[in-house]
Design an enzyme around this catalytic site. Structure first.
Site, PDB file in Angstrom:
ATOM      1  N   GLY A 106       0.832  -1.207   0.000  1.00 21.60           N
ATOM      2  CA  GLY A 106       0.000   0.000   0.000  1.00 21.60           C
ATOM      3  C   GLY A 106       0.860   1.247   0.000  1.00 21.60           C
ATOM      4  CG  ASN A 107      -0.189   4.644  -1.685  1.00 19.09           C
ATOM      5  OD1 ASN A 107      -0.854   5.556  -1.211  1.00 19.09           O
ATOM      6  ND2 ASN A 107      -0.616   3.912  -2.710  1.00 19.09           N
ATOM      7  NE  ARG A 108       3.835   8.447   5.022  1.00 20.60           N
ATOM      8  CZ  ARG A 108       4.690   9.419   5.351  1.00 20.60           C
ATOM      9  NH1 ARG A 108       5.883   9.448   4.784  1.00 20.60           N
ATOM     10  NH2 ARG A 108       4.369  10.334   6.226  1.00 20.60           N
TER      11      ARG A 108
END
Ligand code: CTP
Length: 400
Positions: free
Chosen positions: A204-206
């Protein structure tokens, strides 16, 4: 402090106008409530008099010496009808003047806004469509109703938008911001996608989705019909948008492309994962006894932004990309962004410098808006909602 006339017509949603009234009075505005006679079946005069601190009348034959229908309309800074029934829209469109609200609508020279609420069939009827069109052509603002639960067990388009959302739109109008997205359909993607490795783990990412959600709220307040494709965002649902939840990039792609078919603008604020695992197992990946790390092989995801650009026949929809960039030894942030804009072929690129991770999860942002036509606009550090309006200003400028 502004003088606001709150017209309340006879729909079940009229009880929500009490909350709207409080939002105005608590922020220092003076509100005069003008209910229709029918609306008093739902909420009585006592409620309006107590909450507004002003007398309430529905007809023109009470306190005749005050010539209320002329005075109220003339002194108003904004006339807002919420809820607006199909009946009041029809009367206003045709200039009927048989009670205090309709005569006030004819004498008002200030901005006028309607927040409709009715059953889907009534909203969709050709007569209502024509009346809404007439009112909009005349320069009045008619908000799109929300989709959701209606009076009975049924659901559909026709719900009164949330009071906070009507309030926000009314404030924009009072501040002189135009409803330049009225009648437009805009699609916004927000959040970060997840690519699952097994039932519990993902790449995933932020991305928090805050900028995408701010864009959605700003577009609603400017009158647009908004489809918000939201990837794993935990923020409260913005009022008045068609919200579509997705998880992976594949799912995001499917929903964005489907919603974009009739869109006037598409803003890709989401951070889709660039790669996904080739092998997704349906049982949890176990640790090995000898401590060897599993090898994860990745495959590239489709580039949705590039696909949107390739699929459009003319200049519609206006397409906006986002770029989170860091400068390096080869080029500066802006140089990388210019190259990306050319590569992706979109109309606008909103560039964030993420060198030190400063934009993630905050309410403020700092960005540069690059136009394919060579324009460059700096947005100094400020609220994401302000940046959202700057993006819509640039989009509106490029429509048609
Ligand atoms: N984007 C997309 N589909 C993807 C990846 C990104 O539509 N599979 C969109 C994003 O929503 C954003 C824009 O492309 O609007 C820029 O994404 P970004 O990841 O910064 O750029 P890329 O050129 O894809 O990659 P890189 O960071 O490697 O330059």
């Amino acid at each position: 402090m502004s003088e606001i006339v709150l017209g309340v017509s006879g729909g079940i949603a009229s009880y929500k106008a009490a909350e709207l009234l409080r939002l105005f009075t608590e922020s220092g505005h003076s509100v005069r409530v003008v209910p229709t006679e029918a609306s008093l079946h739902f909420v009585g005069s006592a409620t309006w008099e107590a909450l507004s601190g002003k007398p309430v009348q529905t007809g023109v034959f009470e306190h005749v010496d005050e010539v209320a229908h002329v005075r109220i309309g003339r002194s108003a800074d904004l006339v807002l009808v919420a809820p607006a029934t199909a009946n009041i829209l029809a009367k206003a469109a045709n200039g009927l003047a048989d009670d205090l609200l309709t005569t006030t609508l004819l004498t008002a020279r200030c901005p006028v806004m309607f927040a409709p609420a009715m059953h889907t069939e009534m909203w969709d009827h050709a007569a209502t469509r024509a009346n809404v069109e007439t009112l909009r052509t005349r320069g009045h603002v008619v908000l799109e109703p929300a989709v959701g639960r209606l009076t009975g067990a049924d659901t559909g388009k026709g719900r009164l938008p949330a009071p906070a959302q009507i309030y926000a739109a009314a404030v924009q109008l009072l501040e002189g911001r135009t409803h330049d997205l009225t009648g437009r359909h805009v699609v916004i993607s927000a959040g970060g996608t997840r690519e699952f490795l097994d039932p519990v783990r993902y790449l995933g990412n932020r991305s928090s989705g805050r900028q995408g959600y701010a864009l959605a709220e700003a577009a609603v307040s400017r009158g647009a019909r908004v489809t918000l494709v939201s990837a794993n965002v935990t923020l409260p649902d913005p009022a008045g948008v068609d919200l579509v939840r997705v998880v992976s990039t594949g799912h995001l792609r499917q929903e964005v492309l489907a919603a974009s078919a009739d869109a006037d603008a598409v803003v890709m604020a989401a951070a889709p994962a660039h790669f996904r695992p080739i092998d997704v197992v349906d049982t949890k990946i176990k640790k090995t006894l000898d401590g060897t790390a599993p090898e994860i092989r990745l495959v590239e995801n489709p580039d949705i932004l590039a696909e949107l650009v390739a699929a459009r026949a003319s200049k519609k929809p206006v397409i906006v990309g986002f770029a989170a960039e860091t400068g390096d030894a080869r080029a500066s942030v802006i140089e990388h962004a210019r190259a990306k804009l050319a590569r992706k072929g979109c109309d606008l690129l909103v560039v964030n410098d993420v060198s030190d991770g400063k934009v993630f999860g905050h309410d403020d942002n700092e960005a540069v808006l690059l136009g394919a036509d060579g324009t460059i606009e700096e947005f100094p550090f400020g609220p994401k909602s302000d940046l959202a309006h700057l993006v819509w200003d640039a989009v509106v400028h490029r429509m048609d």
